[in-house]
Design an enzyme around this catalytic site. Structure first.
Site, PDB file in Angstrom:
ATOM      1  N   ASP A 181       0.838  -1.196   0.000  1.00  0.00           N
ATOM      2  CA  ASP A 181       0.000   0.000   0.000  1.00  0.00           C
ATOM      3  C   ASP A 181       0.880   1.257   0.000  1.00  0.00           C
ATOM      4  OD1 ASP A 181      -2.740   1.154   0.388  1.00  0.00           O
ATOM      5  OD2 ASP A 181      -1.852   1.904   2.239  1.00  0.00           O
ATOM      6  N   GLU A 209       1.407  -0.730  -5.064  1.00  0.00           N
ATOM      7  CA  GLU A 209       0.436   0.305  -5.383  1.00  0.00           C
ATOM      8  C   GLU A 209       1.226   1.604  -5.395  1.00  0.00           C
ATOM      9  OE1 GLU A 209      -3.426   2.712  -3.655  1.00  0.00           O
ATOM     10  OE2 GLU A 209      -1.692   2.207  -2.442  1.00  0.00           O
TER      11      GLU A 209
END
Length: 544
Positions: free
Chosen positions: A212, A277
């Site tokens: 993330d 990401e």
């Protein structure tokens, strides 16, 4: 014509190069105990469904101990399961069963920030300015005569300032919600902690990590101003989305972190992987996250952002394939996820949106590389746009009025009444309400129904797995001459040629010369030696 480089022959360690990964938003997938919240046992019970769907791996959103201010992306303990989702024993049982079904497990890793309830942050608040405990985070004195102004002009992705002041006068940085303080990734304890977290889950058998905010962990030295005050609203939005060079995104030093992680992943058998990401200013900078000494993949969100036109899709595909050739890693294709409006709704909603979503799915699944599916897209679920404000839980909603809750509504499994089999028999609880329309879109309502979206996905995934022209070692994309507004390309393996044609022209188009149809997103009509492809439809055809 453009062709992607032919990848090496597939081995077990190469599974991620051409995998279809199904994203499970744990809270909204399946509820085993009737409390209205999805859990690990619910996933375990539904593993046969995912096996039969034909996916290769599951990506689980965070299930760690958390106050759930941001749906679990505010982690209080990276080595335990939140009681909302079960226990570590439940995780172990789930992953064991997943592997028995031939499914790999990717877990979400949230390294940019912790929860404000994390023991490190509570210790930092108690220890005071200048303490070793505060050095793990990004605390700073304020500006102004009495430190009453934030240390700089940085803004939160969720809206408002990226700094919060605490009673002793210092400020701490949070690129997202105030409950998510950013870590100081120049601190050796932070780096050592996350290397140990990686090993903890690798030892439990996880096959990979989705990282993330992979571009955000390093902040520029000196925490310089961005200059937001001189920007227009549009310019600020571009910057905050990570497509500009912010002093807290895509700093060169972030790559040192991944160069330390890669040997850890490589030390475990079975092709353990990590996907970033990451947002970057240019494709070239995004490509830097991928390589034999860093991460295996980075999400390419340009495909998700493509407009409904042949030119837009072709430009995105050409660019992605060219980048894949440069870095020697496969492209990732994404149409929806837990942060974006579902693509049925993005493409126009209603019948038009569903037609286009089905066609786009066939386009995506025919491309070389790795495809990521978001739970419920195989059912053709639209965004839920009319959730009552008082039920919304996305922290961004309170700050900006924008909410991601509409794509996170629990998916329907069966039955005529909400929550449509989300929980055990007789359960009426669901943390977000599903609309009445969803009874016609449930798994049970679509199973074995010719032409349903679920059966379309099952057929496409079966062909993708079995057809040599869609295999990892097949040739890349070769564009075909086609009518204006039609996207057509072929992939070849030996004597087998598979052609994908998508009609974005606004009128039915005659497709001929590519062989027999294998699967289509809408009903075809035979016409002479070819087939009439309806508006907003896609088809796979095969020649041998």
């Amino acid at each position: 014509m453009i062709s992607a480089a032919t990848p090496p022959p597939a081995t077990d360690d190469d599974w991620w190069r051409s995998a279809v990964v199904y994203q499970v938003y744990v809270r909204s997938f399946a509820d085993s105990d009737g409390d209205g919240i999805g859990d690990l046992q619910g996933i375990r019970q539904r593993l046969p469904y995912l096996r039969d769907l034909g996916v290769d791996a599951l990506w689980l959103t965070p299930f760690y101990t958390s106050p759930m201010i941001d749906g679990g992306y505010d982690v209080a303990d990276y080595r335990d399961v939140d009681p909302m989702f079960g226990t570590l024993d439940d995780f172990d049982a789930m992953i064991t069963d997943a592997h028995a079904h031939g499914l790999r497990i990717i877990v979400d890793l949230v390294p940019n920030h912790t929860s404000s309830a994390h023991q490190w942050f509570t210790a930092a608040l108690a220890a005071g300015p200048g303490s070793p405990e505060r050095a793990r985070y990004l605390f700073a004195d304020g500006r102004g005569a009495h430190g009453e102004l934030p240390p700089n002009d940085w803004e939160s992705i969720f809206g408002g300032p990226a700094w919060t002041r605490i009673p002793d006068g210092q400020w701490y940085l949070h690129l997202f919600d105030p409950s998510q303080p950013d870590l100081n990734w120049r601190h050796p304890e932070v780096r050592a902690e996350f290397e140990d977290v990686l090993r903890f889950w690798l030892d439990r058998g996880v096959d990979g990590f989705r990282v993330d905010v992979a571009h955000g962990m390093i902040k520029a030295e000196g925490l310089p101003d961005v200059g937001f005050s001189s920007m227009t609203t549009g310019q600020r939005q571009v910057e905050l989305l990570g497509k500009g060079r912010l002093p807290y995104f895509d700093q060169d030093e972030v790559h040192d972190i991944y160069r330390a992680w890669r040997p850890i992943l490589d030390s475990y058998p079975g092709g353990r992987m990590a996907v970033a990401e990451a947002w970057a200013e240019t494709p070239q900078r995004l490509a830097r996250y991928i390589g034999p000494d860093e991460l295996h993949q980075a999400f390419s969100f340009d495909f998700l952002d493509a407009t409904w036109s042949a030119d837009s899709f072709r430009k995105v595909i050409d660019t992605a394939l060219a980048e894949a050739t440069v870095v020697g890693a496969p492209t990732t294709w994404v149409l929806s996820n837990h942060d974006k409006q579902r693509h049925v709704t993005r493409y126009g909603d209603g019948a038009e949106g569903l037609r286009r979503a089905r066609a786009a799915s066939l386009l995506m699944l025919a491309l070389p590389g790795c495809a990521y599916l978001y739970q419920g897209e195989e059912l053709g679920l639209p965004e839920v746009l009319d959730l009552p404000d008082e039920l919304r839980q996305d922290p961004a909603f309170l700050r900006t009025g924008e909410s991601r809750d509409g794509c996170r509504v629990p998916i329907p499994w069966s039955g005529e009444l909400a929550p449509y089999g989300f929980g055990p028999a007789g359960s009426e609880l669901s943390w977000l309400p599903a609309p009445a329309l969803w009874r016609t879109l449930s798994v049970a309502a679509q199973t074995d129904v010719p032409g349903s979206t679920l059966e379309l996905y099952r057929a496409a995934l079966r062909i993708r797995r079995d057809n040599p022209a869609l295999a990892l070692d097949a040739d890349g994309v070769t564009w075909q001459e086609s009518e204006p507004g039609v996207l057509a390309f072929s992939r070849t393996a030996g004597a087998t040629v598979l052609t994908c044609a998508v009609n974005l022209s606004g009128a039915p188009v005659l497709i001929h010369g590519y062989g027999r149809p294998l699967v289509a997103s809408d009903e075809l009509t035979e016409q002479g030696s070819g087939h009439l492809l309806p508006i907003d439809a896609a088809v796979w055809l095969e020649q041998r």
